[in-house]
Design a protein around this motif. Structure first.
Motif, PDB file in Angstrom:
ATOM      1  N   LEU A   1      -7.656  -0.026  -8.508  1.00 51.99           N
ATOM      2  CA  LEU A   1      -7.852  -0.177  -7.123  1.00 51.99           C
ATOM      3  C   LEU A   1      -7.513   1.207  -6.369  1.00 51.99           C
ATOM      4  O   LEU A   1      -8.633   1.457  -5.533  1.00 51.99           O
ATOM      5  CB  LEU A   1      -7.031  -1.411  -6.724  1.00 51.99           C
ATOM      6  N   VAL A   2      -6.424   1.718  -6.817  1.00 58.48           N
ATOM      7  CA  VAL A   2      -6.001   2.984  -5.962  1.00 58.48           C
ATOM      8  C   VAL A   2      -7.059   3.955  -6.266  1.00 58.48           C
ATOM      9  O   VAL A   2      -7.272   4.651  -5.411  1.00 58.48           O
ATOM     10  CB  VAL A   2      -4.619   3.463  -6.327  1.00 58.48           C
ATOM     11  N   ASP A   3      -7.390   4.170  -7.477  1.00 59.25           N
ATOM     12  CA  ASP A   3      -8.304   5.338  -8.031  1.00 59.25           C
ATOM     13  C   ASP A   3      -9.759   5.138  -7.537  1.00 59.25           C
ATOM     14  O   ASP A   3     -10.366   6.061  -7.286  1.00 59.25           O
ATOM     15  CB  ASP A   3      -8.329   5.461  -9.450  1.00 59.25           C
TER      16      ASP A   3
ATOM     17  N   LEU B   1      -5.428   0.132   1.554  1.00 58.13           N
ATOM     18  CA  LEU B   1      -5.750  -1.018   0.796  1.00 58.13           C
ATOM     19  C   LEU B   1      -4.882  -2.519   0.923  1.00 58.13           C
ATOM     20  O   LEU B   1      -5.075  -3.557   0.268  1.00 58.13           O
ATOM     21  CB  LEU B   1      -5.407  -0.651  -0.772  1.00 58.13           C
ATOM     22  N   ALA B   2      -4.373  -2.513   2.245  1.00 57.29           N
ATOM     23  CA  ALA B   2      -3.345  -3.437   2.613  1.00 57.29           C
ATOM     24  C   ALA B   2      -4.327  -4.817   2.752  1.00 57.29           C
ATOM     25  O   ALA B   2      -3.892  -5.860   3.013  1.00 57.29           O
ATOM     26  CB  ALA B   2      -2.595  -3.040   3.845  1.00 57.29           C
ATOM     27  N   GLY B   3      -5.615  -4.809   2.946  1.00 59.34           N
ATOM     28  CA  GLY B   3      -6.479  -5.837   3.463  1.00 59.34           C
ATOM     29  C   GLY B   3      -6.931  -6.793   2.082  1.00 59.34           C
ATOM     30  O   GLY B   3      -7.336  -7.679   2.175  1.00 59.34           O
TER      31      GLY B   3
ATOM     32  N   GLU C   1      -8.774   0.609  10.918  1.00 57.48           N
ATOM     33  CA  GLU C   1      -9.834   0.807   9.929  1.00 57.48           C
ATOM     34  C   GLU C   1      -9.782  -0.385   8.807  1.00 57.48           C
ATOM     35  O   GLU C   1     -10.801  -0.864   8.263  1.00 57.48           O
ATOM     36  CB  GLU C   1      -9.489   2.034   8.976  1.00 57.48           C
ATOM     37  N   VAL C   2      -8.753  -0.839   8.522  1.00 57.62           N
ATOM     38  CA  VAL C   2      -8.591  -1.891   7.406  1.00 57.62           C
ATOM     39  C   VAL C   2      -9.002  -3.186   8.264  1.00 57.62           C
ATOM     40  O   VAL C   2      -9.695  -3.935   7.720  1.00 57.62           O
ATOM     41  CB  VAL C   2      -7.014  -2.272   6.906  1.00 57.62           C
ATOM     42  N   GLU C   3      -8.809  -3.570   9.366  1.00 60.94           N
ATOM     43  CA  GLU C   3      -9.116  -4.626  10.293  1.00 60.94           C
ATOM     44  C   GLU C   3     -10.849  -4.673  10.232  1.00 60.94           C
ATOM     45  O   GLU C   3     -11.302  -5.647  10.280  1.00 60.94           O
ATOM     46  CB  GLU C   3      -8.750  -4.509  11.711  1.00 60.94           C
ATOM     47  N   ARG C   4     -11.520  -3.338  10.543  1.00 61.31           N
ATOM     48  CA  ARG C   4     -12.904  -3.413  10.365  1.00 61.31           C
ATOM     49  C   ARG C   4     -13.419  -3.384   9.310  1.00 61.31           C
ATOM     50  O   ARG C   4     -14.321  -4.339   9.001  1.00 61.31           O
ATOM     51  CB  ARG C   4     -13.207  -2.003  10.907  1.00 61.31           C
ATOM     52  N   TRP C   5     -12.782  -3.069   8.101  1.00 53.43           N
ATOM     53  CA  TRP C   5     -12.965  -3.266   6.789  1.00 53.43           C
ATOM     54  C   TRP C   5     -13.069  -4.841   6.415  1.00 53.43           C
ATOM     55  O   TRP C   5     -14.145  -5.214   5.662  1.00 53.43           O
ATOM     56  CB  TRP C   5     -12.272  -2.621   5.604  1.00 53.43           C
TER      57      TRP C   5
END
Length: 314
Positions: free
Chosen positions: A221-223, A187-189, A4-8
């Motif tokens: 960011l998290v919220d 959020l790792a991206g 999902e993050v790679e696509r993001w």
């Protein structure tokens, strides 16, 4: 990294060059843009930042920014005077929402700025940047004007430490990035999760709680992720960020506040001891110095009566 993050990353990570200024201006239409600089003793840099924004983004030919506000959080130098002379509207932190006593901290200033700005899009820029480029504003505001599905945009950039490229952002690499990868892997991206340059729709910011101190960037960011979802978040490469670096002990206090912000969001629990003890060498050896860790958060601005009344009247 999650698929999902790679696509993001492929869909929501851009360069400032991807949106020429002409395209951003054409998409602006009736959207009002506010730029906020939180400032504490930044007389050496705040004037140049304000001047660049006024000269390049607030003219008849380039009317991108409608409102430029410096929130002075108790400076003892000429920050307010320099900012005003350069063309910013300067507002003292303590003059905003006087019913609620102000506490020290960057997040406190950002939260209060919502009361004295009116933009549909609010852009935050740190006031200690050197060699400032207008790309820092156009880059992160651009997606909010051209893409209606984007609600929150962070700048990404190289962060040199002195002459060493890529060695800045020590708290990011040692604290924030491990926390995000372990607990919020979606959020790792984000390249610069703690960066102070980001823009968001007011309609989102007014729903979020604001940690009063250094944890504000991680908390927002998290919220924001939990409020609007990953696809509404984005990042834009704006080049290189140069600024005043803090010493190791200041970074330790920043790290503690960020960890506290993460812990609160993980468990909504209480710290056993919300204090951080550090050591400084003196004439008689190492002496302990204990500092409180920022634990207070301001509620979503929509819960503040004065703000609700201001929005109703507007």
């Amino acid at each position: 990294m999650l698929e999902e993050v790679e696509r993001w990353l492929a869909r929501r990570s851009w360069s400032v060059a991807d949106r020429p200024l002409e395209r951003v201006l054409a998409a602006k239409r009736g959207t009002k843009v506010s730029v906020v600089l939180p400032a504490l003793n930044e007389e050496a840099t705040v004037g140049a930042i304000v001047s660049v924004i006024r000269r390049e983004l607030m003219t008849e030919a380039v009317p991108l920014v409608d409102e430029l506000v410096v929130i002075d959080s108790g400076s003892t130098d000429r920050t307010a005077e320099v900012a005003a002379a350069a063309g910013a509207r300067v507002v003292a932190r303590d003059a905003i929402l006087p019913r609620i006593p102000a506490v020290p901290g960057k997040g406190e200033v950002l939260w209060r700025s919502l009361m004295v700005t009116s933009g549909d899009v609010v852009c935050f820029v740190d006031a200690d940047l050197r060699d400032f480029s207008a790309d820092f504003v156009t880059g992160i505001v651009g997606p909010l004007l051209t893409d209606p599905d984007v609600d929150f945009v962070k700048a990404m950039y190289d962060r040199p430490l002195g002459d060493a490229p890529g060695q800045g952002g020590r708290v990011t690499e040692l604290v924030a990035r491990p926390l995000l990868n372990l607990h919020w892997p979606r959020l790792a991206g984000f390249v610069q999760p703690l960066g102070g340059e980001y823009a968001a729709r007011r309609s989102l910011l007014e729903q979020l709680p604001f940690p009063v101190g250094y944890g504000v960037e991680l908390g927002l960011l998290v919220d924001a992720l939990h409020t609007v979802g990953l696809d509404a978040l984005a990042q834009v490469d704006v080049g290189v960020r140069k600024h005043r670096h803090q010493d190791g002990q200041a970074l330790g206090r920043m790290a503690a506040a960020i960890y506290r912000t993460a812990q609160l969001r993980l468990s909504r629990g209480h710290l056993v001891r919300p204090l951080l003890t550090q050591f400084e060498r003196g004439e008689d050896g190492f002496a302990p110095r204990t500092y409180p860790v920022d634990t207070e958060e301001r509620p979503p601005m929509t819960e503040i009566a004065e703000y609700a009344e201001r929005r109703r009247v507007a």
